[in-house]
Design an enzyme around this catalytic site. Structure first.
Site, PDB file in Angstrom:
ATOM      1  N   ASN A   9     -19.946  96.650  24.002  1.00  0.00           N
ATOM      2  CA  ASN A   9     -19.145  96.077  25.082  1.00  0.00           C
ATOM      3  C   ASN A   9     -18.368  97.219  25.737  1.00  0.00           C
ATOM      4  O   ASN A   9     -17.357  97.673  25.203  1.00  0.00           O
ATOM      5  CB  ASN A   9     -18.193  95.019  24.495  1.00  0.00           C
ATOM      6  CG  ASN A   9     -17.252  94.446  25.542  1.00  0.00           C
ATOM      7  OD1 ASN A   9     -17.418  94.694  26.741  1.00  0.00           O
ATOM      8  ND2 ASN A   9     -16.270  93.690  25.095  1.00  0.00           N
ATOM      9  N   TRP A  10     -18.876  97.675  26.862  1.00  0.00           N
ATOM     10  CA  TRP A  10     -18.240  98.827  27.524  1.00  0.00           C
ATOM     11  C   TRP A  10     -16.959  98.456  28.249  1.00  0.00           C
ATOM     12  O   TRP A  10     -16.241  99.318  28.732  1.00  0.00           O
ATOM     13  CB  TRP A  10     -19.223  99.480  28.505  1.00  0.00           C
ATOM     14  CG  TRP A  10     -20.362 100.200  27.840  1.00  0.00           C
ATOM     15  CD1 TRP A  10     -20.563 100.358  26.487  1.00  0.00           C
ATOM     16  CD2 TRP A  10     -21.463 100.867  28.481  1.00  0.00           C
ATOM     17  NE1 TRP A  10     -21.714 101.072  26.266  1.00  0.00           N
ATOM     18  CE2 TRP A  10     -22.283 101.395  27.461  1.00  0.00           C
ATOM     19  CE3 TRP A  10     -21.827 101.060  29.810  1.00  0.00           C
ATOM     20  CZ2 TRP A  10     -23.444 102.114  27.736  1.00  0.00           C
ATOM     21  CZ3 TRP A  10     -22.989 101.765  30.089  1.00  0.00           C
ATOM     22  CH2 TRP A  10     -23.784 102.285  29.063  1.00  0.00           C
ATOM     23  N   LYS A  11     -16.721  97.152  28.382  1.00  0.00           N
ATOM     24  CA  LYS A  11     -15.521  96.671  29.102  1.00  0.00           C
ATOM     25  C   LYS A  11     -15.471  97.285  30.502  1.00  0.00           C
ATOM     26  O   LYS A  11     -16.522  97.585  31.074  1.00  0.00           O
ATOM     27  CB  LYS A  11     -14.261  96.937  28.277  1.00  0.00           C
ATOM     28  CG  LYS A  11     -14.401  96.404  26.841  1.00  0.00           C
ATOM     29  CD  LYS A  11     -13.116  96.327  26.066  1.00  0.00           C
ATOM     30  CE  LYS A  11     -13.399  95.770  24.674  1.00  0.00           C
ATOM     31  NZ  LYS A  11     -12.183  95.575  23.875  1.00  0.00           N
ATOM     32  N   HIS A  94     -14.565  86.333  25.719  1.00  0.00           N
ATOM     33  CA  HIS A  94     -13.899  87.458  25.063  1.00  0.00           C
ATOM     34  C   HIS A  94     -12.383  87.247  25.097  1.00  0.00           C
ATOM     35  O   HIS A  94     -11.853  86.694  26.060  1.00  0.00           O
ATOM     36  CB  HIS A  94     -14.277  88.770  25.770  1.00  0.00           C
ATOM     37  CG  HIS A  94     -13.819  89.973  25.002  1.00  0.00           C
ATOM     38  ND1 HIS A  94     -12.512  90.423  25.050  1.00  0.00           N
ATOM     39  CD2 HIS A  94     -14.471  90.794  24.148  1.00  0.00           C
ATOM     40  CE1 HIS A  94     -12.402  91.478  24.249  1.00  0.00           C
ATOM     41  NE2 HIS A  94     -13.569  91.722  23.690  1.00  0.00           N
ATOM     42  N   GLU A  96     -10.037  89.132  25.769  1.00  0.00           N
ATOM     43  CA  GLU A  96      -9.365  89.683  26.962  1.00  0.00           C
ATOM     44  C   GLU A  96      -9.514  88.724  28.137  1.00  0.00           C
ATOM     45  O   GLU A  96      -8.605  88.597  28.965  1.00  0.00           O
ATOM     46  CB  GLU A  96      -9.931  91.081  27.267  1.00  0.00           C
ATOM     47  CG  GLU A  96      -9.431  92.111  26.255  1.00  0.00           C
ATOM     48  CD  GLU A  96     -10.387  93.251  25.951  1.00  0.00           C
ATOM     49  OE1 GLU A  96     -11.316  93.498  26.740  1.00  0.00           O
ATOM     50  OE2 GLU A  96     -10.213  93.878  24.883  1.00  0.00           O
ATOM     51  N   GLU A 164     -13.991  87.843  16.503  1.00  0.00           N
ATOM     52  CA  GLU A 164     -13.167  89.008  16.815  1.00  0.00           C
ATOM     53  C   GLU A 164     -11.688  88.630  16.707  1.00  0.00           C
ATOM     54  O   GLU A 164     -11.115  88.075  17.660  1.00  0.00           O
ATOM     55  CB  GLU A 164     -13.437  89.491  18.245  1.00  0.00           C
ATOM     56  CG  GLU A 164     -14.859  89.920  18.500  1.00  0.00           C
ATOM     57  CD  GLU A 164     -14.934  90.863  19.700  1.00  0.00           C
ATOM     58  OE1 GLU A 164     -15.393  91.997  19.518  1.00  0.00           O
ATOM     59  OE2 GLU A 164     -14.506  90.476  20.802  1.00  0.00           O
ATOM     60  N   GLY A 170      -9.441  96.879  19.512  1.00  0.00           N
ATOM     61  CA  GLY A 170      -8.867  98.072  20.125  1.00  0.00           C
ATOM     62  C   GLY A 170      -7.662  98.629  19.396  1.00  0.00           C
ATOM     63  O   GLY A 170      -6.983  99.511  19.905  1.00  0.00           O
ATOM     64  N   SER A 209     -12.466  96.951  16.282  1.00  0.00           N
ATOM     65  CA  SER A 209     -12.314  98.282  15.690  1.00  0.00           C
ATOM     66  C   SER A 209     -13.456  98.674  14.755  1.00  0.00           C
ATOM     67  O   SER A 209     -13.241  99.330  13.728  1.00  0.00           O
ATOM     68  CB  SER A 209     -10.949  98.417  14.988  1.00  0.00           C
ATOM     69  OG  SER A 209      -9.894  98.274  15.934  1.00  0.00           O
ATOM     70  N   GLY A 230     -16.537  97.732  20.870  1.00  0.00           N
ATOM     71  CA  GLY A 230     -15.910  98.138  22.118  1.00  0.00           C
ATOM     72  C   GLY A 230     -15.785  99.646  22.203  1.00  0.00           C
ATOM     73  O   GLY A 230     -16.720 100.359  22.573  1.00  0.00           O
ATOM     74  N   GLY A 231     -14.620 100.168  21.830  1.00  0.00           N
ATOM     75  CA  GLY A 231     -14.320 101.592  21.989  1.00  0.00           C
ATOM     76  C   GLY A 231     -15.412 102.520  21.478  1.00  0.00           C
ATOM     77  O   GLY A 231     -15.799 103.479  22.160  1.00  0.00           O
TER      78      GLY A 231
HETATM   79  P1  PGA Z   1     -13.043  97.429  19.884  1.00  0.00           P
HETATM   80  O1  PGA Z   1     -13.389  96.189  20.860  1.00  0.00           O
HETATM   81  O2  PGA Z   1     -14.307  97.771  19.161  1.00  0.00           O
HETATM   82  O3  PGA Z   1     -12.595  98.505  20.812  1.00  0.00           O
HETATM   83  O4  PGA Z   1     -11.977  96.954  18.967  1.00  0.00           O
HETATM   84  C1  PGA Z   1     -14.226  95.149  20.426  1.00  0.00           C
HETATM   85  C2  PGA Z   1     -14.328  94.113  21.500  1.00  0.00           C
HETATM   86  O5  PGA Z   1     -13.352  93.878  22.215  1.00  0.00           O
HETATM   87  O6  PGA Z   1     -15.393  93.502  21.707  1.00  0.00           O
END
Ligand code: PGA
Length: 250
Positions: A9-11, A94, A96, A164, A170, A209, A230-231
Site C-alpha cells: 500500500n503505497w498510500k 483503510h 486512514e 490492521e 505507521g 508496521s 505500508g511504509g
Molecule cells: P504501515 O502501514 O506498514 O506503514 O504500518 C500499513 C497500512 O496502513 O496498510
C-alpha cells in the site's frame, strides 16, 4: 491451503516518475518469488504506468479506494469499472479513509459489493483503535466492521480481509503476533459463521508496521495469510526481502 498474499500500500506517495523507479527496482526481485501472491497498490495517477510495467508478470495491481457508483455526477471519484481497466484488487475501508475521510462500515459495504460486481477483489480493512483495545472492545469493533462491511455480499469469494490495528499502522509498533493471530482466528470464525465453513479459507492479512524483520513472526501464525504493508513497501529492497521471506515460510 490459501496462497499467502503480500500487498504493498503505497498510500499517497510517488509521482508517476517515482512509481516507475519503484517498480523498476522491485520487479526483478518480486518476479522471482513464487508461492505467494504479490500486489502493488500505487496512487490512482500511477495505475496506468504500473500496470503497463507489470504486464506479463505474476505481480498483481490494486487501487487504494474507489466509489461505489458506476458513473455520474460524483466529482473527484473513481468508479469500479474505471479501476478494472488497470487492476484487479482494491483496498477498501483503510483506517486512514475511516478516520480522515468519513468512511463508515456502511459505505465500505457499498464499495465491497460494487467492487465484486465489477470483478475486482476487495481487500477490506478492519481494526480497532488503541482506546477500543484498552477498554476491551477490540473484538466487538472488528466483528462489527467485518459483518457490516460484508452486508451487501452473499458470498465472499475473491474478498480478503486485512486486520490492521489502528495503533500499529505507521507507528513502528506492530501488534504482537499472538494478538494478531487471535484476531485473525476470530475473523475466520465470524466469516465461517456468517457465510458457511468454506469462508474460513478467506485470506486474512495482518497489517501495521510489517517489515522484513517481523514478517516471519506473522506468517508463522495459523490464521494469518499474508500482509498489507505500508511504509516498508516503499523500500524496494525491504519489500522484496519480506516477500521472499513470506514465500519461504509457506
Ligand atoms: P504501515 O502501514 O506498514 O506503514 O504500518 C500499513 C497500512 O496502513 O496498510
Amino acid at each position: 491451503m490459501t496462497q499467502p498474499l503480500i500487498v504493498a500500500n503505497w498510500k499517497m506517495n510517488g509521482t508517476v516518475a517515482e512509481a516507475r523507479q519503484l517498480v523498476a527496482a522491485m520487479k526483478p526481485g518480486l518476479a522471482g518469488v513464487k508461492g505467494v501472491g504479490k500486489v502493488l497498490c500505487p496512487p490512482f495517477t500511477a495505475l496506468a504506468t504500473v500496470s503497463e510495467m507489470l504486464e506479463g508478470t505474476d505481480i498483481g495491481i490494486g487501487a487504494q479506494d474507489m466509489y461505489h457508483e458506476d458513473s455520474g455526477a460524483f466529482t473527484g471519484q473513481v468508479s469500479p469499472g474505471m479501476l478494472a481497466e488497470f487492476c484487479s484488487y482494491v483496498i477498501l475501508g483503510h483506517s486512514e479513509r475511516r478516520s480522515l475521510f468519513g468512511e463508515t462500515s456502511q459505505s465500505v459495504a457499498w464499495k465491497v459489493a460494487a467492487a465484486k460486481a465489477a470483478g475486482l477483489s476487495p481487500i477490506m480493512c478492519v481494526g480497532e483503535t488503541i482506546s477500543e483495545r484498552e477498554t476491551g472492545r477490540a473484538e466487538a469493533v472488528v466483528d462489527g466492521q467485518v459483518l457490516t462491511g460484508l452486508v451487501g455480499v452473499s458470498n465472499i469469494d475473491g474478498v480478503s480481509i486485512a486486520y490492521e490495528p489502528v495503533w500499529a499502522i505507521g507507528s513502528g509498533a506492530a501488534a504482537s503476533p499472538d494478538d494478531a493471530q487471535a484476531m485473525a482466528s476470530r475473523i475466520h470464525q465470524v466469516l465461517s459463521d456468517r457465510f458457511g465453513p468454506p469462508a474460513a479459507e478467506t485470506p486474512v492479512l495482518y497489517g501495521g508496521s510489517v517489515t522484513d524483520e517481523n514478517i516471519l513472526d506473522f506468517m508463522g501464525q495459523l490464521d494469518i495469510d499474508g500482509a498489507l504493508v505500508g511504509g516498508a513497501s516503499l523500500k524496494p529492497d525491504v519489500f522484496v526481502a519480506l516477500t521472499r521471506a513470506a514465500a519461504a515460510s509457506v
